[in-house]
Design a protein around this motif. Structure first.
Motif, PDB file in Angstrom:
ATOM      1  N   LYS A 134      -2.313  -2.523  11.793  1.00 61.41           N
ATOM      2  CA  LYS A 134      -2.698  -2.968  10.446  1.00 61.41           C
ATOM      3  C   LYS A 134      -2.178  -4.372  10.126  1.00 61.41           C
ATOM      4  O   LYS A 134      -2.256  -4.818   8.982  1.00 61.41           O
ATOM      5  CB  LYS A 134      -2.213  -1.936   9.418  1.00 61.41           C
ATOM      6  N   THR A 139     -12.547   8.075   6.005  1.00 61.18           N
ATOM      7  CA  THR A 139     -12.600   7.072   4.940  1.00 61.18           C
ATOM      8  C   THR A 139     -12.396   5.689   5.566  1.00 61.18           C
ATOM      9  O   THR A 139     -11.915   5.594   6.694  1.00 61.18           O
ATOM     10  CB  THR A 139     -11.463   7.309   3.927  1.00 61.18           C
ATOM     11  N   PRO A 140     -12.738   4.625   4.829  1.00 59.99           N
ATOM     12  CA  PRO A 140     -12.403   3.296   5.360  1.00 59.99           C
ATOM     13  C   PRO A 140     -10.890   3.137   5.443  1.00 59.99           C
ATOM     14  O   PRO A 140     -10.171   3.629   4.585  1.00 59.99           O
ATOM     15  CB  PRO A 140     -12.995   2.331   4.326  1.00 59.99           C
ATOM     16  N   ILE A 200      -8.186   0.952   4.643  1.00 60.39           N
ATOM     17  CA  ILE A 200      -8.087  -0.202   3.738  1.00 60.39           C
ATOM     18  C   ILE A 200      -7.209  -1.299   4.334  1.00 60.39           C
ATOM     19  O   ILE A 200      -7.584  -2.473   4.341  1.00 60.39           O
ATOM     20  CB  ILE A 200      -7.570   0.242   2.356  1.00 60.39           C
ATOM     21  N   LEU A 201      -6.050  -0.927   4.874  1.00 63.40           N
ATOM     22  CA  LEU A 201      -5.163  -1.954   5.443  1.00 63.40           C
ATOM     23  C   LEU A 201      -5.802  -2.646   6.644  1.00 63.40           C
ATOM     24  O   LEU A 201      -5.558  -3.826   6.879  1.00 63.40           O
ATOM     25  CB  LEU A 201      -3.807  -1.360   5.811  1.00 63.40           C
ATOM     26  N   GLY A 204       3.054  -1.727   4.321  1.00 62.64           N
ATOM     27  CA  GLY A 204       2.504  -0.372   4.355  1.00 62.64           C
ATOM     28  C   GLY A 204       3.605   0.667   4.284  1.00 62.64           C
ATOM     29  O   GLY A 204       4.783   0.363   4.476  1.00 62.64           O
ATOM     30  N   PHE A 205       3.199   1.880   3.996  1.00 65.78           N
ATOM     31  CA  PHE A 205       4.086   3.033   4.079  1.00 65.78           C
ATOM     32  C   PHE A 205       3.525   3.949   5.168  1.00 65.78           C
ATOM     33  O   PHE A 205       2.314   3.955   5.399  1.00 65.78           O
ATOM     34  CB  PHE A 205       4.120   3.801   2.752  1.00 65.78           C
ATOM     35  N   ALA A 206       4.372   4.695   5.812  1.00 68.59           N
ATOM     36  CA  ALA A 206       3.866   5.675   6.764  1.00 68.59           C
ATOM     37  C   ALA A 206       4.645   6.960   6.618  1.00 68.59           C
ATOM     38  O   ALA A 206       5.873   6.945   6.589  1.00 68.59           O
ATOM     39  CB  ALA A 206       3.983   5.159   8.191  1.00 68.59           C
ATOM     40  N   ALA A 259      -0.097   3.859  -1.829  1.00 66.41           N
ATOM     41  CA  ALA A 259      -1.003   4.987  -2.096  1.00 66.41           C
ATOM     42  C   ALA A 259      -1.096   5.901  -0.880  1.00 66.41           C
ATOM     43  O   ALA A 259      -1.058   5.446   0.262  1.00 66.41           O
ATOM     44  CB  ALA A 259      -2.398   4.462  -2.451  1.00 66.41           C
ATOM     45  N   VAL A 302      -3.545   7.628   0.926  1.00 64.94           N
ATOM     46  CA  VAL A 302      -5.003   7.508   1.002  1.00 64.94           C
ATOM     47  C   VAL A 302      -5.572   8.680   1.791  1.00 64.94           C
ATOM     48  O   VAL A 302      -5.083   9.000   2.875  1.00 64.94           O
ATOM     49  CB  VAL A 302      -5.375   6.172   1.688  1.00 64.94           C
ATOM     50  N   MET A 362       0.849  -1.206   0.000  1.00 67.65           N
ATOM     51  CA  MET A 362       0.000   0.000   0.000  1.00 67.65           C
ATOM     52  C   MET A 362       0.878   1.246   0.000  1.00 67.65           C
ATOM     53  O   MET A 362       1.155   1.830   1.057  1.00 67.65           O
ATOM     54  CB  MET A 362      -0.909   0.000   1.231  1.00 67.65           C
ATOM     55  N   LYS A 391       1.494   1.586  13.821  1.00 67.54           N
ATOM     56  CA  LYS A 391       0.782   1.310  12.557  1.00 67.54           C
ATOM     57  C   LYS A 391       1.000  -0.126  12.104  1.00 67.54           C
ATOM     58  O   LYS A 391       0.071  -0.799  11.636  1.00 67.54           O
ATOM     59  CB  LYS A 391       1.249   2.275  11.464  1.00 67.54           C
ATOM     60  N   ASP A 398      -7.704  10.612   4.348  1.00 68.29           N
ATOM     61  CA  ASP A 398      -8.230  10.174   5.638  1.00 68.29           C
ATOM     62  C   ASP A 398      -9.685  10.574   5.837  1.00 68.29           C
ATOM     63  O   ASP A 398     -10.383   9.998   6.663  1.00 68.29           O
ATOM     64  CB  ASP A 398      -7.386  10.752   6.772  1.00 68.29           C
TER      65      ASP A 398
HETATM   66  N1  CTP Z   1      -3.960   3.515   4.581  1.00 67.25           N
HETATM   67  C1  CTP Z   1      -5.066   2.742   4.274  1.00 67.25           C
HETATM   68  N2  CTP Z   1      -6.333   3.275   4.392  1.00 67.25           N
HETATM   69  C2  CTP Z   1      -6.506   4.533   4.847  1.00 67.25           C
HETATM   70  C3  CTP Z   1      -5.380   5.333   5.193  1.00 67.25           C
HETATM   71  C4  CTP Z   1      -4.122   4.790   5.049  1.00 67.25           C
HETATM   72  O1  CTP Z   1      -4.902   1.581   3.889  1.00 67.25           O
HETATM   73  N3  CTP Z   1      -7.734   5.010   4.951  1.00 67.25           N
HETATM   74  C5  CTP Z   1      -2.619   2.924   4.431  1.00 67.25           C
HETATM   75  C6  CTP Z   1      -1.644   3.751   3.598  1.00 67.25           C
HETATM   76  O2  CTP Z   1      -1.695   3.390   2.230  1.00 67.25           O
HETATM   77  C7  CTP Z   1      -0.301   3.379   4.227  1.00 67.25           C
HETATM   78  C8  CTP Z   1      -0.654   3.079   5.678  1.00 67.25           C
HETATM   79  O3  CTP Z   1      -2.059   2.848   5.715  1.00 67.25           O
HETATM   80  O4  CTP Z   1       0.272   2.223   3.664  1.00 67.25           O
HETATM   81  C9  CTP Z   1      -0.312   4.189   6.632  1.00 67.25           C
HETATM   82  O5  CTP Z   1      -0.884   5.399   6.183  1.00 67.25           O
HETATM   83  P1  CTP Z   1      -0.767   6.699   7.079  1.00 67.25           P
HETATM   84  O6  CTP Z   1      -1.484   7.808   6.415  1.00 67.25           O
HETATM   85  O7  CTP Z   1       0.670   6.894   7.467  1.00 67.25           O
HETATM   86  O8  CTP Z   1      -1.516   6.225   8.422  1.00 67.25           O
HETATM   87  P2  CTP Z   1      -3.008   6.407   8.931  1.00 67.25           P
HETATM   88  O9  CTP Z   1      -3.444   5.050   9.410  1.00 67.25           O
HETATM   89  O10 CTP Z   1      -3.882   7.056   7.919  1.00 67.25           O
HETATM   90  O11 CTP Z   1      -2.814   7.320  10.215  1.00 67.25           O
HETATM   91  P3  CTP Z   1      -2.513   8.930  10.282  1.00 67.25           P
HETATM   92  O12 CTP Z   1      -2.552   9.506   8.900  1.00 67.25           O
HETATM   93  O13 CTP Z   1      -3.574   9.460  11.179  1.00 67.25           O
HETATM   94  O14 CTP Z   1      -1.112   9.012  10.885  1.00 67.25           O
END
Ligand code: CTP
Ligand code: CA
Length: 227
Positions: free
Chosen positions: A168, A130-131, A133-134, A149-151, A99, A101, A97, A164, A103
């Protein structure tokens, strides 16, 4: 070029990669999105093809040409991305993942272009989460499947990354510090810290997204082989 993939370390494996920033529509001509260029995800897809994998690239709109040899699934919104990921994931060995995404998404999309009202000094948009996804993928994850995943973090990279990874159910997390200039969003370069569930972490040098992608694919192949 290190030519890490003379050996087809992902031959016969189905890998799903997501890339780009999702778009959440407000009305027919406007959307909320982010600065993601898609470069990191496209580099991962290219590295996976080079490693012999069967690659599905689920991508938000970008300015990039998809790597040759990928099966491309275009999406725009997070909901579309979620549906495409869940479908492709059923038959996949691995999911990356990359992308960015969104929030939050608008509570509702206006059918017509939103008009301004004379005298209006404030305009409120109502959003909902949003949902994740992970997290949805974690709920259907099979023992042989690997998720990466990426963060993007601006502080407490390791602590936030580890949280995370656990939340996830990831096998690998590539965390990057987006407060640093010249890496991450839109750059050709990146620097990530790979975090594994056993607590092992290692930081790559600042280098091309291509080399980071190859390093990620090498770790992904090792994790798949160990399952
Ligand atoms: N991700 C996902 N679904 C979402 C948001 C994020 O699957 N709705 C995935 C991203 O593609 C990424 C990982 O979760 O691989 C971490 O995304 P990140 O934005 O760093 O973490 P969040 O869980 O959205 O937490 P926050 O932004 O509040 O730090
Ligand atoms: Ca987020």
């Amino acid at each position: 070029d290190l030519n890490l993939f003379q050996a087809p370390i992902l031959k016969g494996k189905r890998v799903v990669v997501t890339a780009g920033g999702t778009r959440e529509r407000l009305d027919p001509v406007r959307f909320l999105s982010n600065d993601s260029s898609g470069k990191m995800g496209y580099a991962v897809a290219a590295a996976a093809v080079a490693a012999g994998a069967d690659v599905t690239l689920i991508t938000a709109p970008t300015r990039l040409d998809p790597p040759v040899g990928t099966k491309v699934v275009p999406i725009e919104s997070t909901t579309e991305l979620r549906d495409a990921v869940i479908t492709a994931y059923q038959r996949a060995d691995a999911l990356v993942m990359a992308a960015a995404v969104a929030d939050f998404q608008p509570l509702q999309m206006a059918d017509q272009k939103i008009k301004k009202t004379p005298g209006e000094t404030e305009f409120t948009l109502r959003l909902q989460p949003t949902p994740d996804i992970l997290q949805e993928v974690a709920a259907i994850k099979q023992p042989h499947q690997v998720t990466v995943g990426f963060a993007a973090e601006t502080q407490d990279l390791l602590a936030n990354g580890q949280k995370k990874l656990e939340a996830k159910h990831l096998d690998l997390l590539a965390a990057n510090d987006v407060s640093q200039a010249g890496i991450g969003f839109n750059s050709d370069d990146n620097q990530v810290t790979f975090i594994q569930p056993n607590g092992v972490t290692d930081q790559t040098p600042k280098t091309s997204k291509k080399l980071i992608a190859q390093a990620l694919i090498k770790r992904l192949a090792e994790t798949l082989a160990s399952k």
